[in-house]
Motif scaffolding. Structure first.
Motif, short mmCIF file in Angstrom:
data_model
loop_
_atom_site.label_atom_id
_atom_site.label_comp_id
_atom_site.label_asym_id
_atom_site.label_seq_id
_atom_site.Cartn_x
_atom_site.Cartn_y
_atom_site.Cartn_z
N VAL A 139 1.32 -0.88 -0.53
CA VAL A 139 -0.17 0.43 -0.43
C VAL A 139 0.93 0.91 -0.08
O VAL A 139 0.30 2.11 -0.98
CB VAL A 139 -1.07 0.32 1.44
N LEU A 140 1.89 1.24 0.65
CA LEU A 140 2.55 2.41 0.75
C LEU A 140 3.19 2.80 -0.94
O LEU A 140 3.81 3.87 -1.04
CB LEU A 140 3.95 2.50 1.71
N ALA A 141 4.05 1.85 -1.03
CA ALA A 141 4.67 1.77 -3.26
C ALA A 141 3.86 2.04 -3.84
O ALA A 141 3.93 2.99 -3.94
CB ALA A 141 4.94 0.56 -2.59
N GLU A 142 1.76 1.63 -3.47
CA GLU A 142 1.49 1.94 -4.72
C GLU A 142 0.76 3.84 -4.30
O GLU A 142 0.74 4.13 -4.78
CB GLU A 142 -0.24 1.40 -4.19
N ILE A 143 0.40 4.13 -3.09
CA ILE A 143 0.83 5.69 -2.62
C ILE A 143 1.84 6.55 -3.40
O ILE A 143 1.03 7.27 -4.07
CB ILE A 143 0.63 5.60 -1.26
N SER A 144 2.81 6.19 -2.86
CA SER A 144 4.10 7.20 -3.71
C SER A 144 4.02 6.70 -5.73
O SER A 144 4.38 8.00 -5.85
CB SER A 144 5.49 7.05 -3.15
N ARG A 145 3.72 6.21 -5.78
CA ARG A 145 3.58 5.65 -7.21
C ARG A 145 2.61 6.60 -8.10
O ARG A 145 3.06 7.26 -8.98
CB ARG A 145 3.47 4.30 -7.80
N SER A 146 1.29 6.30 -7.36
CA SER A 146 0.69 6.91 -7.57
C SER A 146 0.18 8.67 -7.61
O SER A 146 -0.32 8.74 -7.84
CB SER A 146 -1.17 6.70 -7.08
N ALA A 147 1.08 8.98 -6.37
CA ALA A 147 1.03 10.14 -6.05
C ALA A 147 1.82 11.32 -7.57
O ALA A 147 1.48 12.22 -8.10
CB ALA A 147 1.53 10.58 -5.24
N ALA A 148 2.59 10.43 -7.30
CA ALA A 148 3.86 9.90 -9.14
C ALA A 148 2.86 10.73 -10.37
O ALA A 148 3.46 11.35 -11.11
CB ALA A 148 5.08 9.13 -9.17
N GLY A 149 2.55 9.32 -10.26
CA GLY A 149 1.81 9.32 -11.52
C GLY A 149 0.14 10.53 -12.12
O GLY A 149 0.28 11.55 -12.79
N LEU A 150 -0.23 11.00 -10.86
CA LEU A 150 -1.23 12.08 -10.75
C LEU A 150 -0.71 13.44 -11.09
O LEU A 150 -1.86 13.79 -11.52
CB LEU A 150 -1.62 11.86 -9.45
N LEU A 151 0.19 13.50 -10.81
CA LEU A 151 0.86 14.87 -10.05
C LEU A 151 2.14 14.98 -11.30
O LEU A 151 3.00 16.01 -11.92
CB LEU A 151 1.86 15.12 -9.56
N ARG A 152 2.19 14.19 -12.16
CA ARG A 152 3.22 13.91 -13.46
C ARG A 152 4.73 14.08 -12.81
O ARG A 152 5.30 14.96 -13.01
CB ARG A 152 3.38 14.36 -14.59
N ALA A 153 4.71 14.04 -11.35
CA ALA A 153 6.24 14.47 -11.41
C ALA A 153 7.40 13.75 -10.64
O ALA A 153 7.33 12.75 -11.13
CB ALA A 153 5.47 14.38 -8.87
N GLU A 154 8.43 14.31 -10.45
CA GLU A 154 9.48 13.69 -9.96
C GLU A 154 9.40 12.49 -9.45
O GLU A 154 10.40 11.65 -9.49
CB GLU A 154 10.58 14.68 -10.57
N SER A 155 9.67 13.01 -8.08
CA SER A 155 9.82 12.24 -7.04
C SER A 155 9.34 12.43 -5.42
O SER A 155 8.35 13.70 -5.82
CB SER A 155 11.29 12.22 -6.25
N VAL A 156 9.29 10.88 -4.98
CA VAL A 156 7.63 11.80 -3.61
C VAL A 156 8.58 10.75 -2.93
O VAL A 156 9.15 9.73 -2.93
CB VAL A 156 6.32 10.23 -4.47
N VAL A 157 7.96 11.65 -1.52
CA VAL A 157 8.38 10.44 -0.79
C VAL A 157 7.16 10.44 0.82
O VAL A 157 6.52 11.82 0.64
CB VAL A 157 9.80 11.01 0.65
N LEU A 158 6.81 9.44 1.00
CA LEU A 158 5.59 8.79 2.10
C LEU A 158 6.08 9.27 3.41
O LEU A 158 7.25 7.63 3.60
CB LEU A 158 5.38 8.07 1.38
N TYR A 159 5.98 10.53 4.10
CA TYR A 159 6.60 9.59 5.85
C TYR A 159 6.11 9.78 6.70
O TYR A 159 4.51 9.40 6.47
CB TYR A 159 6.75 11.37 6.59
#
Length: 520
Positions: A139-159
């Motif tokens: 779930v944590l890995a999917e959250i970071s991957r989905s956030a990057a795809g949603l915003l077309r962002a280069e990097s995501v960190v989940l704290y």
């Protein structure tokens, strides 16, 4: 968020999708065509009318026409027609300009609506993906991957908040070159993520992050706190990098909605893990219960069967037994009765200790007699074993005599189980400043260092438990009784091999001192 409008999407399609009444609205291309026609007409009039007016003033007109038409009147009429046509053209131009503005605004609204629909679709797919599994790392890995795809962002960190250290944030999932590794711990009072956590609000920073500049990650950053039912879970930090333009307030609102769904997914995964842990604990408890019942049945049935057999023999063959045999059988039955009484006593003390219901009743106790009686009982049950007793004669103290007796009895029974038959056992009692010290010393196999931590746990037994017998409650009961008597117990290695169990018990010289010291 996407900013382009698909060619296949038009206003009528969106109107049908939204359930709106279809109204004919000219397309922008049709307006441009009408404008071109209008300006063509205006150009024709602007050129044709002056040409006619010039022609009227020339001698080239036929005489008949000159005599029939008043030249002044004709010129004025043509001039008026020119004014009317140009006014009409100007009015239509203003109308077409307004219509063009409305169409452009309509296309902008259509693009915004399409972007919103695409954003909702992405959020829907991301939410489904996050809730498709209940495994927390997934779930944590999917959250970071989905956030990057949603915003077309280069990097995501989940704290996530560290449960043992609420003032720190731990990175649990990283996507892209974020400059942070999984497991990195940061204080809550530092960085954009910590600020978002403290303020409990989504933050947008258009400045480059210091760590981003060192690792090549540039562009704006968004940090959004994740909450579930008002409880903070963690922070989602997203960096635009070089993959896209700077973040906007529109992006901030979108990722805020996503963060709420992510927090709910994390809460569900954690709840699932807790339930799995509870199920595993219940299964372990059920298995332990079955093993305990088997063990108790075996341990209680053995002395009981022996006693029943001996008493049955004595009752049916009393006339044929010699006095020595009757004495021997009675002694064995008594020993088995003591063993049964010890097992039942351990079970009762274990239950009382768990319910914190152990009660201490200090009384004037001849310590030497109580300790020697415990040693004598062991000698009678195992006459082939050598147990030495070292206790000062005439030692009298105020303490719970039953606690003292059970501690010595359990420690001696434990030493007899785990020492060879020819190995001596020593019971030593000495006085200290605030009580008594009881040492039971053996020279057996000693204690495996790996078992020392669990030695005083309930149902803990050494090697070959079924061959040596016992419920694994003796040392647990010793510790519970010692602590209830304001004392403690510890185990050390006997010089030369073996184990020494030492128990300290609070003891007083008179009954007047006991209540005050006990209260302290």
């Amino acid at each position: 968020m996407p900013s382009s409008v698909p060619a296949s999407v038009d206003r009528r399609t969106l109107a049908r999708t939204a359930g709106l009444r279809q109204i004919h609205v000219p397309r922008l291309e049709e307006v441009d065509r009408r404008r071109a026609q209008l300006w063509g007409l205006s150009l024709l009039v602007a050129v044709g009318v002056p040409a006619i007016m010039v022609a009227v003033g020339l001698d080239g007109l036929p005489d008949v026409l000159r005599q029939t038409v008043d030249l002044r009147t004709a010129r004025l009429a043509m001039l008026a027609m020119l004014v009317v046509v140009m006014g009409y053209v100007a009015e239509r131009e203003i109308t077409l300009r307004r219509l063009t503005s409305l169409l452009v605004e309509e296309r902008v609204m259509t693009a915004s609506l399409v972007n919103r629909v695409e954003e909702l679709n992405l959020l829907l797919h991301a939410t489904r993906a996050m809730n498709a599994a209940l495994d927390l790392p997934h779930v944590l890995a999917e959250i970071s991957r989905s956030a990057a795809g949603l915003l077309r962002a280069e990097s995501v960190v989940l704290y996530l908040l560290d449960g043992s250290r609420p003032d720190q944030l731990a990175a649990v999932a990283v996507h892209g070159p974020a400059g942070v590794d999984v497991g990195t711990v940061e204080p809550v009072d530092a960085g954009l993520a910590g600020r978002a956590m403290r303020e409990r609000d989504a933050l947008l920073s258009t400045e480059d992050h210091p760590r981003g500049r060192r690792t090549g990650v540039t562009g704006g950053m968004i940090a959004v706190p994740m909450e579930v039912r008002g409880q903070l879970v963690g922070v989602l930090q997203v960096a635009a990098g070089t993959a896209r333009e700077a973040f906007t307030e529109f992006d901030l609102r979108g990722v805020s909605v996503f963060a709420n769904a992510a927090a709910a997914a994390i809460a569900n995964a954690r709840s699932y893990e807790d339930q799995l842990g509870r199920v595993a604990s219940l299964l372990d408890a059920d298995q332990a219960k079955d093993e305990f019942l088997t063990l108790v049945t075996h341990e209680l049935r053995t002395p009981l069967t022996s006693m029943i057999g001996l008493l049955s023999t004595m009752s049916t063959r009393a006339s044929s037994l010699t006095p020595d045999q009757i004495t021997e059988f009675a002694g064995i039955a008594q020993t088995q009765g003591w063993r049964l009484d010890r097992l039942i006593g351990d079970l009762l003390d274990s239950s009382r200790s768990q319910r914190r219901a152990l009660e201490i009743h200090p009384e004037i106790t001849p310590v030497d007699r109580v300790v020697r009686s415990a040693v004598r009982a062991i000698d009678q049950s195992t006459p082939d074993r050598a147990v030495r007793c070292e206790v000062p004669d005439g030692l009298v103290r105020v303490l719970d005599s039953d606690v003292l007796l059970r501690i010595v009895d359990n420690l001696l029974s434990n030493a007899l189980k785990y020492t060879p038959a020819d190995s001596p056992i020593t019971v030593r009692v000495s006085e200290e400043a605030r009580g008594l010290r009881i040492d039971v010393v053996d020279h057996g196999e000693g204690i495996d260092p790996a078992m020392r931590r669990a030695l005083f746990d309930k149902f803990t037994r050494g090697a070959d438990p079924y061959e040596r017998g016992g419920l694994g409650l003796g040392l647990y009961v010793v510790q519970a009784l010692a602590e209830a008597h304001a004392g403690r117990v510890e185990v050390t290695e006997t010089p030369g091999g073996g184990a020494t169990f030492s128990v300290w018990l609070a003891a007083w010289s008179s009954m007047e001192q006991a209540p005050a010291v006990a209260a302290e």
